[in-house]
Write a protein that holds these residues in place. Structure first.
Motif, short mmCIF file in Angstrom:
data_model
loop_
_atom_site.label_atom_id
_atom_site.label_comp_id
_atom_site.label_asym_id
_atom_site.label_seq_id
_atom_site.Cartn_x
_atom_site.Cartn_y
_atom_site.Cartn_z
N PHE A 28 0.81 -1.22 0.00
CA PHE A 28 0.00 0.00 0.00
C PHE A 28 0.85 1.28 0.00
CE2 PHE A 28 -3.36 -2.89 0.65
CZ PHE A 28 -4.58 -2.22 0.48
N THR A 29 2.17 1.15 0.14
CA THR A 29 3.03 2.34 0.06
C THR A 29 3.86 2.36 -1.22
OG1 THR A 29 4.70 1.18 1.42
CG2 THR A 29 3.25 2.74 2.56
N GLN A 30 3.56 1.47 -2.16
CA GLN A 30 4.30 1.46 -3.42
C GLN A 30 3.98 2.72 -4.24
OE1 GLN A 30 3.38 -2.38 -5.10
NE2 GLN A 30 4.97 -3.40 -3.94
N GLU A 34 -0.15 6.67 -4.87
CA GLU A 34 -0.12 7.96 -4.18
C GLU A 34 -1.51 8.42 -3.74
OE1 GLU A 34 1.57 7.51 -7.04
OE2 GLU A 34 3.65 8.15 -6.74
N HIS A 35 -2.55 7.78 -4.29
CA HIS A 35 -3.91 8.16 -3.91
C HIS A 35 -4.33 7.55 -2.58
CE1 HIS A 35 -4.19 4.31 -5.95
NE2 HIS A 35 -5.34 4.11 -5.36
N ILE A 36 -3.44 6.77 -1.97
CA ILE A 36 -3.72 6.16 -0.67
C ILE A 36 -3.04 6.96 0.44
CG2 ILE A 36 -3.40 4.10 0.77
CD1 ILE A 36 -5.27 3.46 -1.48
N LYS A 48 10.67 -1.84 16.18
CA LYS A 48 11.45 -2.62 15.22
C LYS A 48 11.21 -2.17 13.78
CE LYS A 48 13.03 -7.31 14.52
NZ LYS A 48 13.05 -8.65 15.09
N TYR A 49 10.02 -1.65 13.49
CA TYR A 49 9.67 -1.36 12.10
C TYR A 49 9.35 0.10 11.81
CZ TYR A 49 9.63 -6.38 11.59
OH TYR A 49 10.01 -7.69 11.58
N VAL A 50 9.43 0.96 12.82
CA VAL A 50 9.08 2.37 12.59
C VAL A 50 10.01 3.03 11.58
CG1 VAL A 50 10.42 3.27 14.55
CG2 VAL A 50 8.42 4.54 13.70
N ASN A 51 11.27 2.62 11.54
CA ASN A 51 12.20 3.21 10.56
C ASN A 51 11.89 2.78 9.14
OD1 ASN A 51 13.58 4.62 12.53
ND2 ASN A 51 15.10 3.00 12.87
N GLN A 52 11.25 1.62 9.00
CA GLN A 52 10.88 1.13 7.67
C GLN A 52 9.67 1.89 7.13
OE1 GLN A 52 10.76 -3.16 7.59
NE2 GLN A 52 9.78 -3.23 5.59
N PHE A 53 8.78 2.28 8.05
CA PHE A 53 7.57 3.03 7.65
C PHE A 53 7.43 4.26 8.54
CE2 PHE A 53 6.70 -1.55 6.97
CZ PHE A 53 6.56 -1.56 5.59
N ARG A 227 -1.61 -7.96 -2.16
CA ARG A 227 -2.03 -7.43 -3.47
C ARG A 227 -3.52 -7.70 -3.73
NH1 ARG A 227 3.51 -8.51 -5.10
NH2 ARG A 227 3.08 -10.73 -5.29
N VAL A 228 -3.97 -8.88 -3.32
CA VAL A 228 -5.39 -9.22 -3.49
C VAL A 228 -6.25 -8.33 -2.59
CG1 VAL A 228 -7.10 -11.01 -2.92
CG2 VAL A 228 -5.16 -11.56 -4.38
N CYS A 229 -5.77 -8.02 -1.40
CA CYS A 229 -6.50 -7.09 -0.52
C CYS A 229 -6.70 -5.75 -1.21
CB CYS A 229 -5.74 -6.88 0.80
SG CYS A 229 -5.81 -8.28 1.93
N TYR A 230 -5.64 -5.25 -1.84
CA TYR A 230 -5.75 -3.97 -2.54
C TYR A 230 -6.75 -4.08 -3.70
CZ TYR A 230 -4.74 -0.01 -5.52
OH TYR A 230 -4.89 1.10 -6.31
N GLU A 231 -6.66 -5.16 -4.46
CA GLU A 231 -7.52 -5.30 -5.63
C GLU A 231 -8.99 -5.51 -5.24
OE1 GLU A 231 -5.61 -8.08 -8.35
OE2 GLU A 231 -4.49 -6.37 -9.15
#
Length: 327
Positions: A28-30, A34-36, A48-53, A227-231
């Motif tokens: 969802f951040t690809q 940009e409309h998301i 652990k993951y805040v630097n990634q997102f 990807r299926v969730c997005y679609e």
């Protein structure tokens, strides 16, 4: 009108630091999306993951009703993807009160909040709502969960369906998925890669092991699910249950043999033996194969360029092991 001028779709993801949650955050951040406007909620692994997102991740305990309410009412998401859950059947049986609060209590609260901000609730469910006696399972097949984990998923599904029955404006999507795997932080993180721990120990000690060859699974890559969730989200075909699953049928023994080959074990069958009896622990369905036709058909009918992808287990495995520096 350019995309920049269009109002953004606000998406909130619970369990954003979990295995599926991280894949959802990544998809969802690809750049094409940009409309998301995305926010992910994490708790125990937030640091652990805040630097990634850094721009999308927030630390919040979703079992804290007041904090969750305050956040949702402030952000006002258009879509809430509820991926947070205790999904380990044995842990669920061992602490039913905690599991009920996380797996069902949060769903109840998110239904209420979805109604208040007019959000679509996208609920991640499981093949464990079925008993595994009559596969493959269609979306309207009778549920009969064997484990407490499966019962919490069934209960949450029913709460969502009942909410839609009593409120014409409430919209939902329920997506049932099987056992998931992907880029894990360690081998213990998912029920698939944890098998490799036993394989590696057997290799190093040269002591043969027995691995479950009774339960039939369909290991599915989390990025395919994301990807299926997005679609499904952009298909906007609401108030329906969907199924998504890889089509490769494997027992844990089959997975162990695949892993042994990737790890360079030349004669895996001499070290890894099939255990054909029903395993102990929390009851599990024998074969809860999901029929994915409705999902594929919905996406193909509603999107111009659908990209439904089913990763090959034997292709993904070396990539995951390389990432963990096991090969």
């Amino acid at each position: 009108m350019s995309n920049a001028a269009l109002p953004k779709t606000k998406v909130l993801i619970t369990g954003a630091t979990g295995l599926l949650g991280r894949a959802l955050m990544k998809v969802f951040t690809q750049p094409p999306l940009e409309h998301i406007q995305l926010v992910g909620l994490g708790w125990s692994r937030y640091e652990k993951y805040v630097n990634q997102f850094p721009n999308e991740l927030r630390k919040l305990d979703i079992t804290n009703d007041s904090e969750l309410s305050e956040f949702v009412n402030d952000f006002k998401p258009n879509v809430i993807i509820h991926a947070a859950a205790e999904r380990r059947p044995d842990q669920c049986e061992g602490d039913k009160e905690k599991t009920q609060k996380l797996n069902v209590g949060t769903t109840e609260k998110l239904i209420e909040l979805s109604k208040s901000v007019n959000a679509t609730l996208f609920y991640i469910s499981s093949d464990y709502v079925f008993d595994g006696e009559h596969p493959p399972y269609d979306i309207d097949a009778k549920t009969n969960p064997l484990s407490f984990y499966g019962k919490t998923k069934e209960e949450s599904e029913q709460l969502i369906i009942n909410a839609a029955s009593s409120s014409s404006s409430f919209k939902y999507i329920i997506l049932r998925v099987p056992v998931l795997y992907g880029y894990v932080e360690n081998l213990k993180e998912c029920a698939v890669t944890v098998v490799a721990e036993q394989v590696i120990k057997a290799r190093d000690t040269k002591q043969p092991i027995e691995i479950d060859n009774w339960q039939i699974r369909y290991p599915t890559c989390v990025e395919d699910v994301a990807r299926v969730c997005y679609e499904l989200m952009i298909s906007k075909q609401y108030n329906s249950i969907y199924h998504f699953s890889a089509q490769q049928m494997k027992t844990k023994y089959d997975m162990a043999i695949d892993m042994a080959k990737v790890l360079g074990i030349t004669d895996p069958q001499s070290l890894i033996k099939p255990m054909n009896e029903k395993p102990s622990g929390a009851p599990r369905p024998h074969n809860a194969c999901l029929n994915i036709f409705h999902t594929v058909d919905t996406i193909k009918k509603n999107l111009n360029n659908p990209t439904i992808h089913l990763s090959i287990f034997e292709v993904q495995l070396p990539l995951i092991f390389k990432d963990l520096k096991l090969i």
